[in-house]
Design a protein around this motif. Structure first.
Motif, mmCIF file in Angstrom:
data_model
loop_
_atom_site.group_PDB
_atom_site.id
_atom_site.type_symbol
_atom_site.label_atom_id
_atom_site.label_comp_id
_atom_site.label_asym_id
_atom_site.label_seq_id
_atom_site.Cartn_x
_atom_site.Cartn_y
_atom_site.Cartn_z
ATOM 1 N N UNK A 29 0.819 -1.218 0.000
ATOM 2 C CA UNK A 29 0.000 0.000 0.000
ATOM 3 C C UNK A 29 0.842 1.252 0.000
ATOM 4 N N UNK A 30 2.074 1.184 0.541
ATOM 5 C CA UNK A 30 2.942 2.370 0.529
ATOM 6 C C UNK A 30 3.243 2.789 -0.904
ATOM 7 N N UNK A 31 3.533 1.806 -1.768
ATOM 8 C CA UNK A 31 3.801 2.098 -3.174
ATOM 9 C C UNK A 31 2.547 2.659 -3.847
ATOM 10 N N UNK A 32 1.381 2.081 -3.516
ATOM 11 C CA UNK A 32 0.134 2.558 -4.118
ATOM 12 C C UNK A 32 -0.142 4.003 -3.731
ATOM 13 N N UNK A 33 0.107 4.345 -2.455
ATOM 14 C CA UNK A 33 -0.155 5.717 -2.004
ATOM 15 C C UNK A 33 0.780 6.694 -2.702
ATOM 16 N N UNK A 34 2.059 6.292 -2.843
ATOM 17 C CA UNK A 34 2.989 7.188 -3.538
ATOM 18 C C UNK A 34 2.611 7.314 -5.009
ATOM 19 N N UNK A 35 2.074 6.235 -5.607
ATOM 20 C CA UNK A 35 1.586 6.335 -6.984
ATOM 21 C C UNK A 35 0.458 7.333 -7.113
ATOM 22 N N UNK A 36 -0.447 7.349 -6.138
ATOM 23 C CA UNK A 36 -1.540 8.332 -6.208
ATOM 24 C C UNK A 36 -1.009 9.746 -6.014
ATOM 25 N N UNK A 37 0.058 9.908 -5.230
ATOM 26 C CA UNK A 37 0.666 11.243 -5.098
ATOM 27 C C UNK A 37 1.260 11.684 -6.432
ATOM 28 N N UNK A 38 1.883 10.752 -7.171
ATOM 29 C CA UNK A 38 2.445 11.094 -8.477
ATOM 30 C C UNK A 38 1.338 11.503 -9.444
ATOM 31 N N UNK A 39 0.196 10.786 -9.395
ATOM 32 C CA UNK A 39 -0.936 11.153 -10.246
ATOM 33 C C UNK A 39 -1.378 12.581 -9.948
#
Lengths: 84, 117, 227
Positions: A29-39
């Motif tokens: 989930x840490x990677x997923x959250x950072x992906x949403x920050x990049x979006x």
């Protein structure tokens, strides 16, 4: 909007697509959250290209900054991996 | 190669992926991330509607100003409101997720028996 | 698996329909301003005095919406505090912040606060305004929550700031109702456009919103940290 900016925008949209797929497929989930920050960050650059600087500064502060912080605090409580 | 393909396409892609993640996600935080992506895509779509070819931002540095090519300021004001509402909704949802984790010990919706009926 | 494929098909069919509808009916960038938008751009500076048109729409023309939005934020912060009130903090071994982090954030924190203040004071001249300014201030507090072990803002002071700012916002609206017969009317002198002391009540409202959003978001972060 000239061709150079459009070319740059298509390059950024590739980043957007990759980040969205990271949010979808990642079990961590840490990677997923950072992906949403990049979006959010790419969307903020798009707002700037579309001549909306007010919205761009708000999206950069809220979407990429504060939402990530709130999500990280919740992730600390809810567990990092998707399986448990 | 035009702007419509880029901005409409990106926002529709974000909305579609957001709904898809929210429908098929198994973890509650993943579902909230899907809703967040949908939010960003919708905001991008509304801003794209207000763009005028060759327009500048609705901020004037001189007065009296010349009425020239300016993008639509009304969608920008609406989206400014919507972004802040989005983070409030996100915080509320995460508080509920944390409460569920404390009460039932899991965030996986397949294991939450109380959600089924 | 079969459910995933069905969801994929349905959702992408929805996206295809949406995209083709938009691309046919709203050609990108070919809609000239008309109606209220043209009026705001044309007469906005004369009527309200702010050179940033979006600001005058957010605070005055559509000011009632912003009051509702601030109310939604207040309700979200209150509900979050209510939900997380009974949760007990589990005792885990927390990693110590290093000396570099601690010192850097101690010197960076006033600068972040100063930047937030700059954004909300200049909201009617440059991009920005009360909402991003409040969030920037809350992000500064978030940095301190991460890096300093003993940092804890006073809960009482936060909620007092929030309530005071909210009350002041409604009082500004009622002042317009009393003096100009319209809620949130621009009752103060407009001044010379493109200077700091101009645009009537817009800077006042943005200062109020900055304090309110900053204290609310800091409160949300503090609640989430303790839970």
């Amino acid at each position: 909007m000239n061709n150079l900016i459009l070319f740059m925008g298509f390059g950024l949209s590739l980043v957007l697509v990759v980040a969205t797929f990271v949010v979808w497929l990642s079990k961590d989930l840490l990677v997923a959250i950072l992906g949403s920050a990049v979006v959010s960050l790419v969307a903020s650059i798009f707002f700037l290209i579309l001549q909306a600087p007010d919205v761009a500064i708000t999206e950069a502060a809220i979407g990429a900054g504060l939402t990530t912080g709130i999500l990280l605090y919740a992730m600390k409580k809810a567990g990092r991996y998707e399986d448990d | 190669m035009n702007g419509g393909l880029l901005f409409y396409g990106s926002s529709v892609f974000l909305m579609v992926m957001g709904i898809f993640i929210a429908i098929t996600g198994k973890h509650l935080i993943k579902i909230l991330l899907g809703i967040d992506l949908f939010d960003v895509g919708l905001n991008l779509l509304i801003i794209s509607f207000g763009y005028v070819n060759g327009g500048t931002a609705p901020i004037f540095s001189k007065y009296p100003h010349i009425f020239k090519n300016v993008v639509d300021p009304v969608p920008q004001a609406l989206v400014l409101t919507a972004i802040v509402i989005g983070v409030a909704e996100m915080a509320m949802g995460l508080a509920i997720v944390m409460k569920i984790k404390e009460k039932f010990g899991t965030c996986n919706i397949a294991k939450l028996k109380e959600l089924k009926w | 698996m079969i459910r995933k494929i069905i969801a994929f098909l349905v959702v992408f069919y929805f996206g295809y329909i949406l995209y083709s509808f938009i691309a046919v009916n709203f050609p990108f960038g070919e809609r000239p301003l008309k109606g209220v938008a043209a009026h705001y751009v044309d007469k906005g500076i004369e009527e309200e005095g702010a050179t940033n048109i979006v600001t005058s729409i957010v605070t005055l023309y559509r000011g009632f919406d912003t009051l509702g939005e601030v109310t939604v934020l207040f309700l979200a912060a209150t509900g979050l505090g209510l939900l997380l009130a009974g949760m007990k903090e589990e005792e885990k071994e927390k990693p110590e912040p290093t000396l570099i982090m601690e010192t850097t954030t101690r010197y960076l924190f006033p600068l972040v606060l100063l930047f937030g203040t700059y954004i909300f004071i200049h909201g009617h001249l440059t991009p920005g305004g009360g909402f991003p300014a409040g969030v920037v201030i809350a992000t500064g507090y978030f940095m301190m929550f991460i890096a300093q072990k003993q940092f804890k803002p006073s809960e009482y002071l936060l909620s007092a700031t929030e309530s005071f700012a909210g009350t002041l916002y409604v009082i500004m609206g009622l002042l317009g109702l009393a003096l100009a017969f319209s809620f949130l009317a621009n009752v103060m002198p407009l001044g010379v456009p493109n200077t700091v002391f101009s645009a009537g009540i817009i800077p006042v409202i943005y200062i109020i919103i900055g304090f309110k959003v900053g204290s609310e978001m800091t409160g949300i972060l503090a609640h989430l940290k303790e839970a």
